[in-house]
Motif scaffolding. Structure first.
Motif, mmCIF file in Angstrom:
data_model
loop_
_atom_site.group_PDB
_atom_site.id
_atom_site.type_symbol
_atom_site.label_atom_id
_atom_site.label_comp_id
_atom_site.label_asym_id
_atom_site.label_seq_id
_atom_site.Cartn_x
_atom_site.Cartn_y
_atom_site.Cartn_z
ATOM 1 N N LEU A 66 -10.299 2.955 -4.616
ATOM 2 C CA LEU A 66 -9.756 1.710 -5.155
ATOM 3 C C LEU A 66 -10.632 1.143 -6.270
ATOM 4 C CD1 LEU A 66 -7.543 -0.418 -5.045
ATOM 5 C CD2 LEU A 66 -8.816 -1.544 -3.209
ATOM 6 N N ALA A 77 1.461 3.618 -10.980
ATOM 7 C CA ALA A 77 1.020 2.505 -10.131
ATOM 8 C C ALA A 77 1.656 1.196 -10.583
ATOM 9 C CB ALA A 77 -0.504 2.393 -10.154
ATOM 10 N N PHE A 137 -7.745 1.019 -14.468
ATOM 11 C CA PHE A 137 -6.642 0.120 -14.813
ATOM 12 C C PHE A 137 -7.096 -0.850 -15.905
ATOM 13 C CE2 PHE A 137 -3.534 -3.189 -14.585
ATOM 14 C CZ PHE A 137 -2.383 -2.604 -14.099
ATOM 15 N N SER A 186 -0.555 6.791 -6.323
ATOM 16 C CA SER A 186 -0.586 7.291 -7.703
ATOM 17 C C SER A 186 -1.638 8.369 -7.921
ATOM 18 C CB SER A 186 -0.841 6.129 -8.661
ATOM 19 O OG SER A 186 0.185 5.182 -8.546
ATOM 20 N N CYS A 190 -2.385 2.334 -5.687
ATOM 21 C CA CYS A 190 -3.544 3.132 -6.097
ATOM 22 C C CYS A 190 -3.480 4.514 -5.471
ATOM 23 C CB CYS A 190 -4.825 2.395 -5.693
ATOM 24 S SG CYS A 190 -6.301 3.410 -5.546
ATOM 25 N N PHE A 216 -9.910 3.092 -9.354
ATOM 26 C CA PHE A 216 -8.589 2.691 -9.851
ATOM 27 C C PHE A 216 -8.676 1.376 -10.621
ATOM 28 C CE2 PHE A 216 -4.825 0.002 -9.096
ATOM 29 C CZ PHE A 216 -3.880 0.737 -9.796
ATOM 30 N N ASN A 217 -9.348 0.384 -10.046
ATOM 31 C CA ASN A 217 -9.483 -0.915 -10.717
ATOM 32 C C ASN A 217 -10.168 -0.763 -12.066
ATOM 33 O OD1 ASN A 217 -8.232 -2.431 -8.696
ATOM 34 N ND2 ASN A 217 -10.128 -2.709 -7.587
ATOM 35 N N ILE A 240 -1.745 5.491 -13.925
ATOM 36 C CA ILE A 240 -1.740 4.029 -14.052
ATOM 37 C C ILE A 240 -0.304 3.547 -14.258
ATOM 38 C CG2 ILE A 240 -2.450 2.083 -15.513
ATOM 39 C CD1 ILE A 240 -4.712 3.101 -13.731
ATOM 40 N N PHE A 268 -4.992 8.233 -7.013
ATOM 41 C CA PHE A 268 -6.396 7.831 -7.033
ATOM 42 C C PHE A 268 -6.925 7.878 -5.605
ATOM 43 C CE2 PHE A 268 -4.766 5.987 -10.917
ATOM 44 C CZ PHE A 268 -5.801 6.194 -11.822
#
Length: 92
Positions: A60, A37, A67, A55, A52, A63-64, A34, A57
């Motif tokens: 997506l 990113a 995050f 880094s 994303c 990742f969201n 994170i 992941f």
């Protein structure tokens, strides 16, 4: 595997890591990804999806979710939060 690199059994490595850093090894790796990113989005003006995948992941949506869990905000909000007076357009 990280445990093998330091010649420990996985259970011993996990316990040692958690005692020393206060989080699990996978959580620590997620925090590092994170942070990477975030750096890419701010310094390289990289789009969220590109940051994303760059880094580490593979998804997506995941990742969201991660995050928001780590930073307490949506990745779309992050650049605007860091540059509130910027005239640059927000990242997509």
């Amino acid at each position: 595997m990280a445990a093998a690199q330091v010649a420990l059994r996985p259970a011993c490595f996990s316990g040692f890591f958690h005692r020393k850093l206060g989080c699990t090894f996978p959580a620590y790796v997620t925090q590092l990804r994170i942070a990477h990113a975030m750096q890419l989005m701010l310094e390289e003006n990289m789009r969220i999806a590109d940051a994303c995948f760059a880094s580490g992941f593979n998804n997506l949506s995941h990742f969201n979710q991660q995050f928001r869990r780590v930073k307490g905000m949506n990745p779309r909000t992050y650049p605007r939060h860091m540059r509130p007076n910027s005239s640059e357009p927000a990242l997509r």
